[in-house]
Design a protein around this motif. Structure first.
Motif, PDB file in Angstrom:
ATOM      1  N   UNK A   6       0.814  -1.224   0.000  1.00  0.00           N
ATOM      2  CA  UNK A   6       0.000   0.000   0.000  1.00  0.00           C
ATOM      3  C   UNK A   6       0.845   1.270   0.000  1.00  0.00           C
ATOM      4  N   UNK A   7       2.140   1.159   0.333  1.00  0.00           N
ATOM      5  CA  UNK A   7       2.990   2.341   0.347  1.00  0.00           C
ATOM      6  C   UNK A   7       4.084   2.261   1.389  1.00  0.00           C
ATOM      7  N   UNK A  17       9.830  15.395  15.248  1.00  0.00           N
ATOM      8  CA  UNK A  17       9.398  14.118  14.700  1.00  0.00           C
ATOM      9  C   UNK A  17       8.451  14.425  13.550  1.00  0.00           C
ATOM     10  N   UNK A  18       8.816  13.981  12.345  1.00  0.00           N
ATOM     11  CA  UNK A  18       8.029  14.233  11.141  1.00  0.00           C
ATOM     12  C   UNK A  18       7.517  12.893  10.619  1.00  0.00           C
ATOM     13  N   UNK A  19       6.243  12.856  10.288  1.00  0.00           N
ATOM     14  CA  UNK A  19       5.612  11.639   9.775  1.00  0.00           C
ATOM     15  C   UNK A  19       5.316  11.806   8.299  1.00  0.00           C
ATOM     16  N   UNK A  20       5.533  10.733   7.547  1.00  0.00           N
ATOM     17  CA  UNK A  20       5.233  10.760   6.107  1.00  0.00           C
ATOM     18  C   UNK A  20       4.650   9.425   5.689  1.00  0.00           C
ATOM     19  N   UNK A  21       3.816   9.480   4.673  1.00  0.00           N
ATOM     20  CA  UNK A  21       3.320   8.269   4.035  1.00  0.00           C
ATOM     21  C   UNK A  21       3.231   8.575   2.552  1.00  0.00           C
ATOM     22  N   UNK A  22       3.777   7.688   1.725  1.00  0.00           N
ATOM     23  CA  UNK A  22       3.655   7.842   0.279  1.00  0.00           C
ATOM     24  C   UNK A  22       3.145   6.535  -0.306  1.00  0.00           C
ATOM     25  N   UNK A  23       2.316   6.672  -1.319  1.00  0.00           N
ATOM     26  CA  UNK A  23       1.781   5.509  -2.017  1.00  0.00           C
ATOM     27  C   UNK A  23       2.866   4.944  -2.923  1.00  0.00           C
ATOM     28  N   UNK A  78       0.976  11.445  -1.834  1.00  0.00           N
ATOM     29  CA  UNK A  78       0.402  11.355  -0.499  1.00  0.00           C
ATOM     30  C   UNK A  78      -0.906  10.584  -0.625  1.00  0.00           C
ATOM     31  N   UNK A  79      -1.321   9.911   0.444  1.00  0.00           N
ATOM     32  CA  UNK A  79      -2.515   9.072   0.340  1.00  0.00           C
ATOM     33  C   UNK A  79      -3.795   9.876   0.103  1.00  0.00           C
ATOM     34  N   UNK A  80      -4.681   9.304  -0.695  1.00  0.00           N
ATOM     35  CA  UNK A  80      -6.008   9.876  -0.891  1.00  0.00           C
ATOM     36  C   UNK A  80      -6.913   9.203   0.135  1.00  0.00           C
ATOM     37  N   UNK A 126      -5.991  11.683   6.088  1.00  0.00           N
ATOM     38  CA  UNK A 126      -4.730  12.368   5.790  1.00  0.00           C
ATOM     39  C   UNK A 126      -4.968  13.865   5.813  1.00  0.00           C
ATOM     40  N   UNK A 127      -4.203  14.622   6.629  1.00  0.00           N
ATOM     41  CA  UNK A 127      -4.480  16.050   6.779  1.00  0.00           C
ATOM     42  C   UNK A 127      -4.063  16.909   5.588  1.00  0.00           C
ATOM     43  N   UNK A 128      -3.384  16.326   4.623  1.00  0.00           N
ATOM     44  CA  UNK A 128      -2.931  17.106   3.471  1.00  0.00           C
ATOM     45  C   UNK A 128      -1.477  17.478   3.623  1.00  0.00           C
ATOM     46  N   UNK A 129      -0.828  17.776   2.517  1.00  0.00           N
ATOM     47  CA  UNK A 129       0.594  18.076   2.556  1.00  0.00           C
ATOM     48  C   UNK A 129       1.407  16.807   2.691  1.00  0.00           C
ATOM     49  N   UNK A 130       2.708  16.968   2.665  1.00  0.00           N
ATOM     50  CA  UNK A 130       3.586  15.804   2.737  1.00  0.00           C
ATOM     51  C   UNK A 130       3.941  15.423   4.165  1.00  0.00           C
ATOM     52  N   UNK A 131       4.210  16.416   5.012  1.00  0.00           N
ATOM     53  CA  UNK A 131       4.662  16.145   6.369  1.00  0.00           C
ATOM     54  C   UNK A 131       3.528  16.320   7.369  1.00  0.00           C
TER      55      UNK A 131
END
Length: 151
Positions: free
Chosen positions: A56-57, A74-80, A85-87, A91-96
């Motif tokens: 899933x990513x 502490x920075x969190x990221x999720x990429x597909x 960024x996840x749809x 997800x609050x939007x943005x990359x970080x």
């Protein structure tokens, strides 16, 4: 939590010749605390980032040092798999994303840790670890999907 005397404590630390070594001690404490919750959850540490990859990513928990050497964020990221960024409705939007994004209204970001606080009050790490364990990891798990065979 807002600490009005943090700048004074940073100023004192800045004039302490032992502070650079103490800062690295604080860094080590932060890394150990985060690794204690992220490692057992299947996240591997590479330099300053813990990663987990599934079909899933990719989720990541990154430690970003302040350029002036006073704190770490502490920075969190999720990429597909497509690098986006996840749809996803959560997800609050943005990359970080920061740990403060897990609260409707946060007075400050509990994921921004001043090195002097970590040295003087090691329990300040407890809130960040608790948020990672109780909120961030389940959130990442939902983004990855609930099938543990995919990890």
């Amino acid at each position: 939590m807002d600490d009005p005397d943090l700048s004074a404590r940073k100023h004192l630390a800045g004039s302490d010749p032992a502070f650079p070594a103490r800062r690295e001690e604080a860094w080590g404490r932060i890394v150990a605390a985060l690794d204690g919750v992220l490692g057992p959850a299947g996240y591997g540490l590479t330099r300053t980032t813990w990663n987990k990859v599934t079909a899933a990513g990719k989720s990541a928990v990154h430690l970003q040092r302040d350029r002036y050497g006073w704190d770490v964020r502490i920075v969190l990221r999720f990429v597909t798999p497509d690098g986006e960024v996840p749809d996803h409705s959560d997800w609050p939007g943005g990359e970080d994303v920061s740990l403060a994004d897990f609260f409707e209204a946060a007075a400050s970001d509990p994921g921004t840790l001043a090195f002097v606080d970590v040295l003087e009050r090691p329990e300040c790490l407890d809130l960040a670890v608790e948020i990672l364990r109780e909120q961030v990891l389940p959130w990442f798990d939902a983004l990855h999907g609930d099938d543990p065979s995919r990890t």
